[in-house]
Enzyme design. Structure first.
Site, PDB file in Angstrom:
ATOM      1  N   CYS A  98      46.337  24.186  14.838  1.00  0.00           N
ATOM      2  CA  CYS A  98      47.697  24.167  15.350  1.00  0.00           C
ATOM      3  C   CYS A  98      47.641  23.742  16.816  1.00  0.00           C
ATOM      4  CB  CYS A  98      48.273  25.569  15.218  1.00  0.00           C
ATOM      5  SG  CYS A  98      49.693  25.874  16.265  1.00  0.00           S
ATOM      6  N   GLU A 157       9.061  46.199   1.632  1.00  0.00           N
ATOM      7  CA  GLU A 157       9.647  47.447   1.123  1.00  0.00           C
ATOM      8  C   GLU A 157      11.113  47.188   0.776  1.00  0.00           C
ATOM      9  OE1 GLU A 157      10.346  50.263   4.654  1.00  0.00           O
ATOM     10  OE2 GLU A 157       9.627  48.414   5.567  1.00  0.00           O
ATOM     11  N   LYS A 217      15.093  47.121   0.729  1.00  0.00           N
ATOM     12  CA  LYS A 217      16.148  47.248   1.735  1.00  0.00           C
ATOM     13  C   LYS A 217      17.189  48.171   1.123  1.00  0.00           C
ATOM     14  CE  LYS A 217      19.037  44.447   4.765  1.00  0.00           C
ATOM     15  NZ  LYS A 217      20.238  45.245   4.693  1.00  0.00           N
ATOM     16  N   CYS A 259      51.812  23.778  11.512  1.00  0.00           N
ATOM     17  CA  CYS A 259      51.407  25.183  11.553  1.00  0.00           C
ATOM     18  C   CYS A 259      52.439  26.037  10.809  1.00  0.00           C
ATOM     19  CB  CYS A 259      51.296  25.637  13.010  1.00  0.00           C
ATOM     20  SG  CYS A 259      51.061  27.411  13.173  1.00  0.00           S
ATOM     21  N   ASP A 283      36.003  85.588  27.069  1.00  0.00           N
ATOM     22  CA  ASP A 283      35.765  84.587  28.108  1.00  0.00           C
ATOM     23  C   ASP A 283      34.549  84.945  28.945  1.00  0.00           C
ATOM     24  OD1 ASP A 283      39.198  83.626  28.925  1.00  0.00           O
ATOM     25  OD2 ASP A 283      37.916  83.330  27.171  1.00  0.00           O
ATOM     26  N   TYR A 305      31.389  84.170  27.144  1.00  0.00           N
ATOM     27  CA  TYR A 305      31.239  82.721  27.099  1.00  0.00           C
ATOM     28  C   TYR A 305      30.674  82.206  28.427  1.00  0.00           C
ATOM     29  CZ  TYR A 305      32.492  77.781  26.748  1.00  0.00           C
ATOM     30  OH  TYR A 305      32.449  76.420  26.739  1.00  0.00           O
ATOM     31  N   ASP A 306      31.256  82.665  29.527  1.00  0.00           N
ATOM     32  CA  ASP A 306      30.781  82.235  30.838  1.00  0.00           C
ATOM     33  C   ASP A 306      29.326  82.619  31.048  1.00  0.00           C
ATOM     34  OD1 ASP A 306      33.947  82.810  32.544  1.00  0.00           O
ATOM     35  OD2 ASP A 306      33.156  81.114  31.394  1.00  0.00           O
ATOM     36  N   ARG A 336      24.301  53.773  13.997  1.00  0.00           N
ATOM     37  CA  ARG A 336      23.981  52.548  14.714  1.00  0.00           C
ATOM     38  C   ARG A 336      25.136  52.078  15.601  1.00  0.00           C
ATOM     39  NH1 ARG A 336      22.281  47.036  11.760  1.00  0.00           N
ATOM     40  NH2 ARG A 336      24.099  45.951  12.485  1.00  0.00           N
ATOM     41  N   LEU A 338      18.808  42.560  10.856  1.00  0.00           N
ATOM     42  CA  LEU A 338      17.719  41.711  10.385  1.00  0.00           C
ATOM     43  C   LEU A 338      18.236  40.331  10.046  1.00  0.00           C
ATOM     44  CD1 LEU A 338      16.147  44.253   7.874  1.00  0.00           C
ATOM     45  CD2 LEU A 338      15.046  43.381   9.942  1.00  0.00           C
TER      46      LEU A 338
END
Ligand code: IVH
Length: 707
Positions: free
Chosen positions: A446, A125, A127, A428, A42, A45-46, A148, A92
């Site tokens: 409906c 180009e 795709k 329905c 620890d 780590y600190d 994305r 696109l």
């Protein structure tokens, strides 16, 4: 090694040390949180965290996007951290036919005010059929990789991206900030080898290379990604501290020089004829490439023109994807089923004998509506030569890109003798209410409204969906369960926000249900709480009002800005009466159909009461007016009239909107500014009568800094 005092570090040393610290701390975090097996003490780590914070304090500009000081423990094992894209990742527009390419070129010329003979070049180009990835380099080092996602927020997959050979870790001579965008994909041979390995190990196999690439990139354990051969083609960029070049082609060459792969099939074309010729060439080469492509992308080569052309809501005006023809397959239609949607629409679905179409197994396809099944279009003209579709028919199915499969044709010679014409239901199937077709509507709906369980469930699913409340842990499956669960019932959106309270009073607690426990129940309640504060556009979209999608919800939010203003206007508006109606209809982008749908929704008592019950649990965040706030026309309503000489009307409108103005077609008391060119008539007159400020085109350009 003894650490150098922080005050002696050079910028380069600091950068390198921050990278090392980030690595060490991440590793320690993981060992501790994910594997429950700490590797360092620890105290050590600190010390690492302290040193990291000290260096960041002295060199704030070097702070990494994935800085350990911003992180508590490792990212949750359930998923990836979210990354907000500084520049949205867009999709696109699509074209399928050759004549759409000439239209694309003509549209651009019109927008820019270029004659038919003026030179205008495009790149063409392939795709690539994979998934897009944004790579952020800071001072030439890979700082972050993000998927994305929904275009605004993606997932942080940096550690996985580092395992991909085509993605350089460092760049020589790049702009200080450079976001490279491109496509991650898997080659056919690698895909087959991977599936063979998976099958041998008894693991799941992938339907196609794209799924395999997505599954491999989105692995929580980067070691698994590393063992899966992924590749990357660069095709564009996001945020940049300095421009890469003046043309698309030169920018791609620059990316290539920096060490990225760009498609060797990229060409410069002089116009539609050359674009189509190159399309044919790429289509020819398709089967020999060794990886999947699904079309050709055309982009305006001149980057200054790209900037003028700008974007529609989710797609650039300066680019187009010309898709290859859809793939087709024949199969048996086993049954026609009716699904009832959120707005009550009865949608027929074909249940198919499973068949592979373009690498994907398809067992359902949409049949659109009853006319489509009967073999006619909305105006009653025959489609498929008037052939109807029946249960038992031999049908041709196709997939165009990502969209739901469709039924294109029927082979009458294979129709079973007893096949009867399909009788479309007039009630329905879910609630038994009458299902009616209004004049001019191709869809039967409906009439059960909120009493129809299918509509209620679909509305709830919409309510929690991604662009709406997006409540983690509350998806379609959980909604189905809560809706049907009599003691925990969630029948309308407001019930979601009382779920925890009601659960507290309940004997059969959620945590004791099948598939739930203490932690998952607590997580769900926390996720619900987190959404008690919600941005206005999300709330409007979540209401699920017909014709109000995400783009329109955003438009309404930015126009009315607060829930109170929006709600008051919708409550007071009456179709074809009064100023609130005129204002609503005057919003550029709001048509009559949408305006009526909004006003009706707020007038229906049951629906209105349900909205009120919901909003009582929420604090709604106001929306920013359109565009950036510091432009002189932000939030103003502008009307263009007469002839503009320096730019086309479309360009003027798009630019005004990009600066946060609202462009309206008619002059009213709410108009702030009129831009009048030569020949302006009644609108300019009305503006003068109302005392509205009127500018000529040059004065307008001066105002918005466009000269
Ligand atoms: S340009 C703003 N070029 O297609 C323009 N995209 O349907 C951004 N894609 O999300 C895209 N190959 O993932 C571009 N050569 C190419 C591409 C390409 C594949 C993907 C990309 C994008 C999707 C849009």
């Amino acid at each position: 090694m003894v650490d150098q005092p922080v005050e002696n570090l050079s910028e380069d040393e600091a950068w390198a040390e921050l990278a090392r610290l980030a690595r060490q701390i991440t590793r320690a975090d993981e060992a501790y949180h994910r594997k429950d097996a700490p590797e360092i003490s620890d105290a050590d780590y600190d010390a690492l965290k302290r040193r990291n914070a000290e260096i960041e304090a002295r060199f704030p500009a070097l702070k990494r996007a994935d800085s350990p000081s911003e992180r508590v423990g490792a990212p949750p094992a359930e998923g990836f951290a979210k990354v907000r894209h500084e520049r949205r990742m867009l999709s696109l527009g699509n074209a399928f036919e050759a004549d759409e390419i000439a239209e694309f070129d003509a549209r651009i010329r019109r927008y820019l005010g270029l004659g038919a003979e003026a030179p205008l070049r495009y790149t063409a180009e392939p795709k690539i059929d994979g998934l897009s990835l944004s790579l952020r380099y800071e001072m030439g080092r890979l700082a972050q990789a993000a998927t994305r996602g929904d275009g605004e927020t993606g997932e942080n997959v940096t550690r996985n991206a580092r395992t991909i050979d085509d993605i350089p870790e460092t760049l020589e001579g790049a702009p200080e900030i450079l976001e490279v965008r491109g496509e991650v994909y898997m080659a056919h041979a690698d895909f087959e080898a991977l599936n063979a390995r998976q099958a041998e190990a008894g693991d799941k196999t992938f339907a196609n290379p794209r799924n395999a690439a997505a599954g491999s990139l989105r692995q929580l354990d980067p070691k698994i990604t590393a063992a899966r051969p992924l590749r990357f083609f660069a095709y564009g960029w996001g945020v940049l501290s300095d421009p890469l070049a003046k043309t698309q082609m030169d920018a791609l060459d620059r990316l290539a020089a920096l060490g990225f792969r760009i498609s060797p099939l990229t060409r410069l074309c002089d116009g539609p004829d050359e674009m189509l010729a190159h399309y044919a060439e790429i289509e020819q080469a398709r089967s020999t490439l060794g990886y999947d492509i699904d079309g050709v992308v055309y982009k305006v080569d001149d980057l200054a023109l790209q900037a003028r052309l700008g974007f529609r809501s989710t797609t650039p005006r300066w680019a187009l994807a010309h898709k290859f023809p859809a793939e087709l397959a024949w199969t048996r239609l086993e049954k026609i089923e009716i699904q009832v949607g959120r707005t009550g629409a009865l949608s027929p679905v074909a249940r198919l004998h499973p068949v592979t179409v373009g690498g994907v197994v398809v067992s359902n396809a949409t049949l659109h509506n009853e006319d489509y099944i009967a073999g006619r279009d909305a105006s009653g003209n025959p489609i498929r030569d008037g052939k109807d579709i029946r249960e038992g028919d031999w049908v041709q199915v196709y997939r165009a890109g990502d969209v739901i499969p469709k039924v294109a044709d029927v082979d009458l010679s294979k129709r079973p003798e007893r096949a009867a014409p399909y009788a479309f239901p007039t009630t329905c199937p879910e609630c038994g209410s009458e299902a009616i077709r209004e004049e001019g509507d191709s869809v039967r709906r409906c009439t059960g409204g909120l009493i129809c369980p299918a509509q209620a469930v679909e509305r709830l699913k919409h309510f929690v969906s991604r662009g709406a409340f997006d409540i983690e842990g509350l998806g379609a499956k959980q909604i189905e369960m809560f809706y049907r669960d009599d003691s925990l019932r969630v029948r309308e959106p407001a019930d979601i926000f009382t779920l925890e309270e009601r659960d507290g009073q309940n004997l059969s607690k959620l945590k004791n249900r099948e598939g739930w426990g203490d932690k998952s129940a607590a997580n769900l309640f926390a996720a619900i709480d987190a959404r008690r504060t919600i941005p206005l556009d999300r709330l409007i979209y979540a209401l699920g009002i017909r014709h109000v999608g995400e783009v329109n919800a955003d438009l309404l939010a930015r126009t009315y800005q607060t829930w109170e203003a929006f709600e008051t206007a919708m409550t007071n508006a009456r179709v074809d009466e009064g100023p609130d109606w005129d204002y609503l209809l005057g919003i550029d982008g709001v048509g009559r159909v949408m305006a009526e749908s909004l006003v009706t929704a707020f007038q229906q008592e049951a629906e209105r009461a349900s909205i009120d019950r919901l909003v009582a649990h929420l604090s709604v965040e106001p929306a920013q007016p359109r565009g950036q706030v510091d432009s002189p026309v932000a939030g103003k309503t502008v009307v263009f009239t007469g002839t503009l000489e320096k730019m086309t009307r479309a360009e003027a409108k798009a630019r005004a909107e990009a600066l946060g103005a609202k462009v309206s077609g008619s002059v009213s008391k709410k108009t702030d500014l009129v831009v009048a060119g030569p020949g302006a008539g009644s609108k300019a007159k009305k503006a003068a009568e109302l005392g509205i400020e009127t500018l000529d085109e040059d004065a307008w350009l001066d105002l918005v800094g466009g000269r």
